[in-house]
Design a protein around this motif. Structure first.
Motif, PDB file in Angstrom:
ATOM      1  N   GLU B 319      24.362  22.786  23.611  1.00 10.76           N
ATOM      2  CA  GLU B 319      23.147  23.585  23.640  1.00 10.76           C
ATOM      3  C   GLU B 319      23.462  24.977  24.143  1.00 10.76           C
ATOM      4  O   GLU B 319      24.148  25.139  25.151  1.00 10.76           O
ATOM      5  N   ALA B 320      22.996  25.991  23.457  1.00 10.81           N
ATOM      6  CA  ALA B 320      23.087  27.356  23.970  1.00 10.81           C
ATOM      7  C   ALA B 320      21.665  27.858  24.114  1.00 10.81           C
ATOM      8  O   ALA B 320      20.897  27.838  23.149  1.00 10.81           O
ATOM      9  N   LYS B 321      21.301  28.235  25.339  1.00 12.85           N
ATOM     10  CA  LYS B 321      19.935  28.691  25.584  1.00 12.85           C
ATOM     11  C   LYS B 321      19.976  30.130  26.071  1.00 12.85           C
ATOM     12  O   LYS B 321      20.090  30.380  27.255  1.00 12.85           O
ATOM     13  N   GLY B 322      19.958  31.039  25.129  1.00 13.95           N
ATOM     14  CA  GLY B 322      19.907  32.458  25.493  1.00 13.95           C
ATOM     15  C   GLY B 322      21.154  32.976  26.159  1.00 13.95           C
ATOM     16  O   GLY B 322      21.097  33.827  27.039  1.00 13.95           O
ATOM     17  N   LEU B 323      22.319  32.454  25.748  1.00 10.98           N
ATOM     18  CA  LEU B 323      23.569  32.898  26.370  1.00 10.98           C
ATOM     19  C   LEU B 323      23.811  34.379  26.078  1.00 10.98           C
ATOM     20  O   LEU B 323      23.763  34.819  24.933  1.00 10.98           O
ATOM     21  N   THR B 324      24.075  35.130  27.145  1.00  8.18           N
ATOM     22  CA  THR B 324      24.300  36.568  27.024  1.00  8.18           C
ATOM     23  C   THR B 324      25.516  36.937  27.876  1.00  8.18           C
ATOM     24  O   THR B 324      25.675  36.402  28.968  1.00  8.18           O
ATOM     25  N   THR B 331      27.562  45.016  25.559  1.00  8.97           N
ATOM     26  CA  THR B 331      27.054  43.663  25.382  1.00  8.97           C
ATOM     27  C   THR B 331      27.901  42.981  24.322  1.00  8.97           C
ATOM     28  O   THR B 331      27.936  43.409  23.170  1.00  8.97           O
ATOM     29  N   ALA B 332      28.581  41.915  24.731  1.00  6.87           N
ATOM     30  CA  ALA B 332      29.474  41.231  23.796  1.00  6.87           C
ATOM     31  C   ALA B 332      28.733  40.139  23.034  1.00  6.87           C
ATOM     32  O   ALA B 332      29.080  39.807  21.908  1.00  6.87           O
ATOM     33  N   ALA B 333      27.704  39.562  23.668  1.00  9.13           N
ATOM     34  CA  ALA B 333      26.932  38.513  23.010  1.00  9.13           C
ATOM     35  C   ALA B 333      25.536  38.528  23.616  1.00  9.13           C
ATOM     36  O   ALA B 333      25.400  38.648  24.831  1.00  9.13           O
ATOM     37  N   GLU B 334      24.537  38.448  22.774  1.00  9.76           N
ATOM     38  CA  GLU B 334      23.192  38.574  23.293  1.00  9.76           C
ATOM     39  C   GLU B 334      22.307  37.416  22.824  1.00  9.76           C
ATOM     40  O   GLU B 334      22.196  37.165  21.618  1.00  9.76           O
ATOM     41  N   ASP B 335      21.728  36.714  23.783  1.00  8.95           N
ATOM     42  CA  ASP B 335      20.694  35.732  23.506  1.00  8.95           C
ATOM     43  C   ASP B 335      21.091  34.718  22.435  1.00  8.95           C
ATOM     44  O   ASP B 335      20.387  34.531  21.440  1.00  8.95           O
ATOM     45  N   MET B 336      22.225  34.076  22.623  1.00 10.21           N
ATOM     46  CA  MET B 336      22.681  33.075  21.659  1.00 10.21           C
ATOM     47  C   MET B 336      21.893  31.779  21.876  1.00 10.21           C
ATOM     48  O   MET B 336      21.835  31.268  22.986  1.00 10.21           O
ATOM     49  N   ARG B 337      21.309  31.280  20.793  1.00  7.96           N
ATOM     50  CA  ARG B 337      20.511  30.057  20.903  1.00  7.96           C
ATOM     51  C   ARG B 337      20.846  29.126  19.755  1.00  7.96           C
ATOM     52  O   ARG B 337      20.724  29.513  18.603  1.00  7.96           O
ATOM     53  N   PHE B 338      21.287  27.945  20.083  1.00  6.51           N
ATOM     54  CA  PHE B 338      21.393  26.900  19.072  1.00  6.51           C
ATOM     55  C   PHE B 338      21.565  25.555  19.740  1.00  6.51           C
ATOM     56  O   PHE B 338      21.879  25.466  20.927  1.00  6.51           O
ATOM     57  N   GLU B 339      21.281  24.494  18.973  1.00  4.84           N
ATOM     58  CA  GLU B 339      21.452  23.127  19.476  1.00  4.84           C
ATOM     59  C   GLU B 339      22.260  22.377  18.444  1.00  4.84           C
ATOM     60  O   GLU B 339      22.003  22.510  17.251  1.00  4.84           O
ATOM     61  N   ILE B 340      23.224  21.615  18.902  1.00  6.75           N
ATOM     62  CA  ILE B 340      24.026  20.846  17.960  1.00  6.75           C
ATOM     63  C   ILE B 340      23.863  19.370  18.298  1.00  6.75           C
ATOM     64  O   ILE B 340      24.220  18.936  19.381  1.00  6.75           O
ATOM     65  N   PRO B 341      23.297  18.583  17.371  1.00  7.17           N
ATOM     66  CA  PRO B 341      23.142  17.152  17.641  1.00  7.17           C
ATOM     67  C   PRO B 341      24.479  16.429  17.510  1.00  7.17           C
ATOM     68  O   PRO B 341      25.449  16.979  16.993  1.00  7.17           O
TER      69      PRO B 341
END
Lengths: 366, 571, 379
Positions: B319-324, B331-341
């Protein structure tokens, strides 16, 4: 424990299987044992002397012959003129020239104090001074033999050296060498460990594994620790068996002191390694650390000779304490109480360097 | 000039006592053509290029460049080695100046040539930037510019595309296309077979021998009518591919979105499952390549067979919940969001330097996020990082095992690091040696192995503790197609057992294996969905008909630039 | 490597040198070796390594209460060479000898005053710490020196005029009358600095070209071997000379080392030494092609010999014959006396010229070797 064990085994293999580390492991210790043991003597032997004899006569001839016969002197060239003397010294054909003035032998025969001149090459002032001392001894001895009555009236001192009665230089070099070799090898190996993983890209692999930071650090400390213990033991045995240097203290004091010293060194090496991005930087860093470590330890020259403020700096040099213990245990049968006096500051330094290394390692993990 | 710019005949080159690196190879490079050079690892491609550049001498055979010995024709050769030959601590301009002087470019022509090259490579804005601080794609272009300062007659390119994203590769190809029109003879060595397909003529080397020469279509023609696309089957596509590959009539197969593409043995026919549609697909160069090299691996992964089944769970495994992540102002990465089942492959795609590595590293605990949280196998990255780490297997971009430890010692170490008990470790290591066919080399230094074996070992180490999660960071960079097939066979098998995979890659055909991908560009996610979704988006955006994943990748990024009014700086 | 061997094209060369200089200016490790390290070494050899015994700590055990004995003890106390702890018994100072807080003990025996009265004083006992043989010799010699001055002041001896022993020596030290070890250590450390730049740094930069693959790109251009080698030699030659100049200025102005020769002689000696130093650096890098291995080998073949086998600190004459023979192959052996001469004595060409000739000879040898090795490199 399983993780720690795996880490330690891996680190040991990494040191043993890396041909580059093997160079550091094998070549310098051997080279240093031989070169240091034989070449690094501040003793003066085989010196080239010259003599300008304006006097002649028994005392002058006797003096020259005795100097020629000294084991410290290879040969004595006869000179004919002041100019030849200047040339011999200027071009370093002779390190010293004895000038025997006119009437020297006559004065000696008549019981008047006679003085000969000795010109020395101040470019090599250290060797020259030592040589001057030898020649002085010869002159005094000759005078005392020729005119014992005068000599007795002037009094004398009886010089004896404790711990090393023959003032054999190797008795000083070899025990000190243990400290030097342990420092050089310990720093070189430790400083490479973390930097190598960074450069080869295995650092990330290590960081994503469940290994804890302290496990990684301990794992990396083991090989230099073992190598240092091995080198120390090897040199100690070589000093006793091959070179006949007595070991008068207790091994039960020697090893703890060696280990605590190793820890202090490993801390310094880890600091360098954690600060370096590449093996190249680590190499330069360890070089920059090793040089003052050794030169300020009291090995290259006595700490008493340094300016006061620099003597204060030497208190931070772990090699300073280990050198005292090391020399003391070899020659002086140093008792535990004296060893402890030197050991606690060493332990303190080890604590400081190790914690600083752990801190920097954590800080630079990303 | 009509004759070839360079010609080599009967070339033999030996290193040491083993089999020769090149054994009787002949090649001719025509002017105004792009000649491709392909082959698996260790085929002898680099050696051949070095011989043509005059950097070493052949043991037998003749080489002529413009009618002269190659060492005497250096003025006329442009050469770009694998690592581009740039001085990383010099600026772009200084690198160009240096090569211009060394190649004796007349001063009077300099301004014009530099102007042209900088425009051509789009590097004019970065003239004063250090070469070491350019992205992979920009380095590659600068390397090309340096090889071109004094218009060469022969241009030698040694795998210019390794580790470079599709946009940069396409731009490079376009640039070389321009040169070709000026009459330069180009030799292009590559591991990307879609590039080889576009060459005018291709030489295929294997183990020092020439297996094929001629136009790519001739190789592709060998498999005409043998490539089929199957869609509409009921099973999961990975299981279907596995079963299909196990059949004797199937030589090779890949996943393409919801369908599966198969290469059949000569004269064989494929019995499709009920309800499935079978279409004849246009053959690709890659099919011919795999066929001539004896086909790909079978479908069932022996690794997966022995792997434990990961328990079912409803919660997302990654799970990525707003990884920044910010480095100073950047800013190298902003607000990464995803879920992997559970049991899914998730791909992070994007150009070099866009932020996919940063995202990847935050999720596996190598970087601490500036903001946001993430979880792996239910463990929060911030509060339970060590527990999270115990749940994942990690395999990185460049070979990141201990090169001076033996294969077995590497396995021993990872078994210990992941706390396998002594008995488990012994069993797992024996299995790994067996499954990956590493027994023969178990005592050798890992660093001395061929690339394919290194890659197997890296995977073996990553899965020794049978983790439920796998992190793969450009796992197949620089690896030849057949080895990549074998790798994905294992991954597919593991996923069927419930392993969850997070992968980054520059090979767009590999993106097709993913259940879901996210395209990261300029530190943000610009598109997320199944590969088919992305292709469909791209089709509507760019008006493409049935685009490949690579075309979709490029179209989506161009669309993003258009919408935001900027040029692709990172390319 | 198959390059044209000899041709030197001014334009190529200028471009290569400009590139090298830009790299030097940007590389922190260059800065470290060329400037930080020299400063550190000069500092350490200027201050930390002093072979001049200034004040040695000793204990004086007075077992006799007579006035002459107390006057002798007082002489020790006032001597600039000693820092004295007074004691009544030998046993009480034994501990000081063990832990090194005293490097010697002077024992003025019982009945000393009586002896002086009879004009036949009993010998005093001087015990030295043999674990440090040099200090021990100094303590022995200086303790006797103090006693002699005392004896002269007491008027001991046969006639009032004759105050010394029957045969005495009056030493005079040319070039360095105050016997400051710094005067020969600081010029010597310049030799180490030049070795570090000439050999270690050069080995590193060329090995780096191999490691990073730029060497391959260079070789594919039309440059010649001579150009490539000259482009490495000239910048590092200049860098070493700059570092040498910096060290010389520091030596003269910060450490007060006299400079009695000419700048011309200094430049001649330093340039001659840089030939073998640079040649060795190129040779090492071309044979190893790896920065780490190159640095280790440079350390073993250049740094350690310059430090130990050149006569810098340790007298070559005192070494056993096999090692003495080895020292003839150490280029620094010819540099160190030349530097010491230029600094402390002057332009004695009789000494300088043969040394310069030998160093150039070694330089030629190493360059020839590196040409050979580089040419065969890629195959």
């Amino acid at each position: 424990m399983r993780r720690l064990r795996a880490m330690i085994v891996k680190e040991i293999w990494a040191v043993l299987r890396d041909p580059r580390t093997r160079i550091v492991l094998v070549v310098p210790p051997f080279l240093q044992l031989f070169i240091f043991a034989f070449a690094t003597t501040l003793d003066v032997r085989n010196a080239e002397l010259a003599v300008l004899d304006r006097s002649g006569g028994r005392a002058a001839v006797e003096l020259i012959q005795r100097i020629e016969g000294s084991p410290n002197v290879r040969r004595v060239r006869r000179l004919a003129s002041e100019r030849a003397l200047a040339e011999a010294i200027d071009d370093e054909q002779a390190i010293a020239a004895l000038v025997i003035p006119e009437g020297f032998a006559r004065d000696v025969a008549a019981g008047r104090p006679a003085t000969a001149g000795l010109v020395l090459d101040g470019r090599r002032s250290n060797a020259a001074q030592i040589l001057a001392g030898y020649v002085q001894q010869i002159a005094l001895g000759l005078g005392a033999e020729l005119k014992p009555r005068i000599a007795r009236a002037a009094g004398a001192s009886e010089v004896t050296a404790w711990y090393n009665p023959a003032l054999d230089y190797i008795w000083f070099t070899l025990p000190s060498l243990i400290a030097i070799i342990v420092s050089v090898a310990g720093l070189a190996i430790t400083s490479q460990t973390v930097a190598r993983e960074r450069e080869l890209g295995t650092f990330d692999q290590l960081m994503v594994s469940p290994l804890r930071v302290h496990e990684i650090l301990i794992g990396k400390m083991v090989p230099p620790f073992l190598v240092g213990t091995l080198n120390g033991t090897l040199y100690m045995v070589a000093a006793r068996v091959v070179f006949g240097v007595p070991f008068t203290g207790s091994l039960l004091l020697f090893y703890p002191a060696l280990w605590i010293y190793m820890l202090a060194l490993i801390g310094v090496g880890m600091l360098v390694s954690a600060a370096s991005q590449t093996q190249q930087q680590a190499f330069l860093g360890s070089f920059l650390a090793t040089t003052p470590l050794i030169l300020l330890s009291g090995y290259a020259s006595p700490i008493d000779n340094m300016p006061g403020w620099l003597q204060v700096v030497t208190y931070a040099d772990p090699a300073r304490y280990f050198l005292v213990i090391d020399q003391g245990l070899f020659l002086k049968a140093m008792p535990a109480s004296v060893v402890l006096q030197q050991l606690w500051p060493l332990a303190l330094i080890a604590c400081v360097t190790l914690s600083a290394a752990a801190w920097l390692f954590r800080a630079r993990m990303e | 000039m009509d004759g070839p710019v360079a010609r080599a005949d009967g070339i033999v080159k030996r290193f040491g006592t083993g089999a020769p690196a090149l054994d009787g190879v002949a090649i001719a490079i025509a002017p105004g053509r792009i000649t491709g050079l392909v082959g698996p690892d260790g085929a002898g491609k680099t050696t051949l290029i070095r011989l043509l550049a005059g950097l070493m001498a052949a043991d037998a055979g003749t080489i002529e460049v413009l009618g002269r010995a190659p060492g005497d024709a250096r003025d006329a050769i442009g050469y770009m080695p694998q690592r581009f030959g740039l001085y990383e601590d010099l600026t772009v301009q200084e690198n160009l100046d240096l090569y211009a002087e060394l190649r004796a470019l007349p001063r009077s022509e300099r301004a014009e040539v530099f102007g042209k090259l900088l425009e051509f490579t789009d590097l004019a804005r970065f003239r004063s930037r250090l070469a070491g601080r350019l992205s992979g794609g920009m380095k590659q272009k600068l390397g090309l510019a340096c090889a071109l300062v004094k218009a060469p007659r022969l241009l030698l390119l040694d795998e210019p595309g390794v580790g470079v994203d599709p946009i940069s590769r396409r731009e490079l190809w376009a640039m070389v296309g321009d040169l070709k029109r000026e009459g330069i003879g180009v030799l292009w060595s590559t591991a990307y077979l879609d590039e080889a397909e576009k060459c005018d003529c291709v030489y295929l080397l294997n183990a020092g021998k020439l297996l094929f020469e001629g136009p790519p279509a001739a190789l592709t023609g060998r498999v005409d009518d043998r490539v089929i696309r199957i869609s509409g089957f009921e099973e999961r596509r990975r299981r279907f591919l596995t079963e299909a590959l196990d059949r004797p009539e199937v030589i090779d197969g890949t996943i393409q979105g919801r369908s599966v593409r198969l290469l059949l043995r000569e004269g064989a026919s494929f019995q499709p499952p009920p309800h499935a549609t079978v279409d004849l697909a246009p053959p690709r160069f890659e099919d011919g390549f795999v066929e001539i090299l004896g086909g790909g691996p079978t479908g069932t992964s022996r690794l997966a067979e022995r792997y434990r089944t990961i328990p079912e769970t409803d919660r997302p495994v990654i799970e990525a919940k707003g990884l920044t992540k910010r480095f100073g102002d950047f800013t190298a990465a902003e607000d990464m969001r995803f879920e992997i089942p559970r049991g899914r492959i998730f791909g992070l795609l994007g150009p070099n330097g866009a932020g996919k590595s940063t995202t990847f590293k935050m999720l596996c605990g190598l970087l601490t996020p500036t903001a946001g949280t993430g979880a792996v196998a239910g463990f929060d990255l911030r509060s339970a990082a060590a527990d999270a780490r115990a749940q994942l297997g990690y395999m990185a971009q460049k070979f990141s095992l201990y090169g001076n430890l033996s294969v077995r010692q590497n396995l021993d170490f990872f078994a210990g690091a992941y706390e396998l008990s002594r008995a488990d470790a012994a069993r797992a290591i024996d299995e790994a040696l067996d499954v990956f066919e590493l027994e023969r080399v178990a005592g050798r230094d890992a660093g001395s192995l061929p690339l394919g074996f290194k890659q197997r070992l890296a995977l073996a180490c990553a899965v020794l503790h049978q983790p439920p999660v796998l992190f793969l960071d450009e796992p197949t960079s620089g690896v030849d197609p057949v080895m990549r097939r074998e790798f994905w066979t294992h991954i597919n098998g593991l996923v069927e057992k419930g392993v969850t995979v997070l992968v980054t890659t520059h090979f767009m055909d590999e993106a097709e294996y993913c259940d879901e991908v996210t395209l990261i560009y300029r530190a943000v996610q610009i598109a997320t969905g199944t590969p088919d979704d992305l292709k469909a988006d791209a089709a509507t955006l760019a008006g493409l008909d049935d685009p490949t994943m690579e075309e979709a990748f490029i179209a989506l990024i161009e669309e993003h630039d258009r919408a935001h009014g900027v040029r692709a700086e990172a390319a | 490597m198959r390059l044209r061997d000899a041709a030197l094209d001014a334009r190529c060369l200028r471009a290569l040198i400009a590139k090298e200089l830009a790299q030097i200016a940007r590389d922190p490790s260059t800065f470290l070796i060329a400037f930080a390290l020299p400063l550190l070494l000069l500092f350490l050899f200027g201050y930390a390594v002093s072979l001049d015994t200034t004040r040695t700590r000793i204990a004086v055990v007075v077992q006799d209460d007579s006035a002459p004995a107390l006057r002798l003890a007082e002489s020790y106390r006032r001597s600039p060479y000693f820092e004295v702890t007074m004691a009544r018994s030998l046993a009480s100072v034994r501990g000081m000898m063990v832990d090194g807080s005293a490097r010697g003990v002077v024992v003025i025996p019982q009945g000393f005053g009586e002896g002086v009265k009879r004009r036949a004083p009993p010998p005093i006992q001087v015990i030295t710490d043999g674990s440090q043989p040099n200090t021990a010799s100094f303590v022995g010699t200086y303790a006797e020196g103090v006693r002699q001055s005392w004896a002269a002041a007491e008027g001991l001896g046969p006639a009032p005029a004759a105050t010394g022993p029957p045969i005495a020596l009056s030493p005079r030290f040319w070039f360095n009358p105050d016997l400051r070890s710094r005067y020969f250590l600081v010029p010597g450390s310049i030799a180490i600095v030049m070795t570090m730049i000439g050999t270690l740094l050069t080995a590193l930069v060329v090995a780096r070209e191999w490691e990073r693959g730029t060497m391959e790109a260079m070789m594919a251009t039309p440059i010649s071997m001579a150009e490539f080698i000259a482009s490495k030699v000239i910048p590092y030659f200049l860098l070493a000379m700059a570092s040498m100049a910096l060290c010389t200025l520091l030596a003269v102005f910060a450490f007060g080392v006299p400079f009695r020769g000419s700048i011309l002689a200094l430049l001649a000696v330093a340039s001659a030494f840089l030939m073998p130093a640079l040649g060795l650096g190129l040779f090492i890098s071309a044979s190893t092609k790896n920065q780490f291995v190159a640095s280790q080998i440079a350390l073993l073949t250049a740094f350690l010999p310059t430090f130990l086998l050149s006569g810098f600190i340790f007298e070559i004459g005192s070494m056993p014959l096999p090692i003495r023979i080895i020292t003839y192959a150490v280029p620094a052996r010819y540099l160190i006396p030349s530097l010491q001469t230029v600094f402390l004595a002057g332009d004695y060409w009789g000494l300088l010229l043969p040394n310069i000739g030998i160093m150039l000879g070694f330089g030629f040898l190493f360059f020839a070797l590196s040409f050979r090795v580089t040419r065969r490199s890629l195959d």
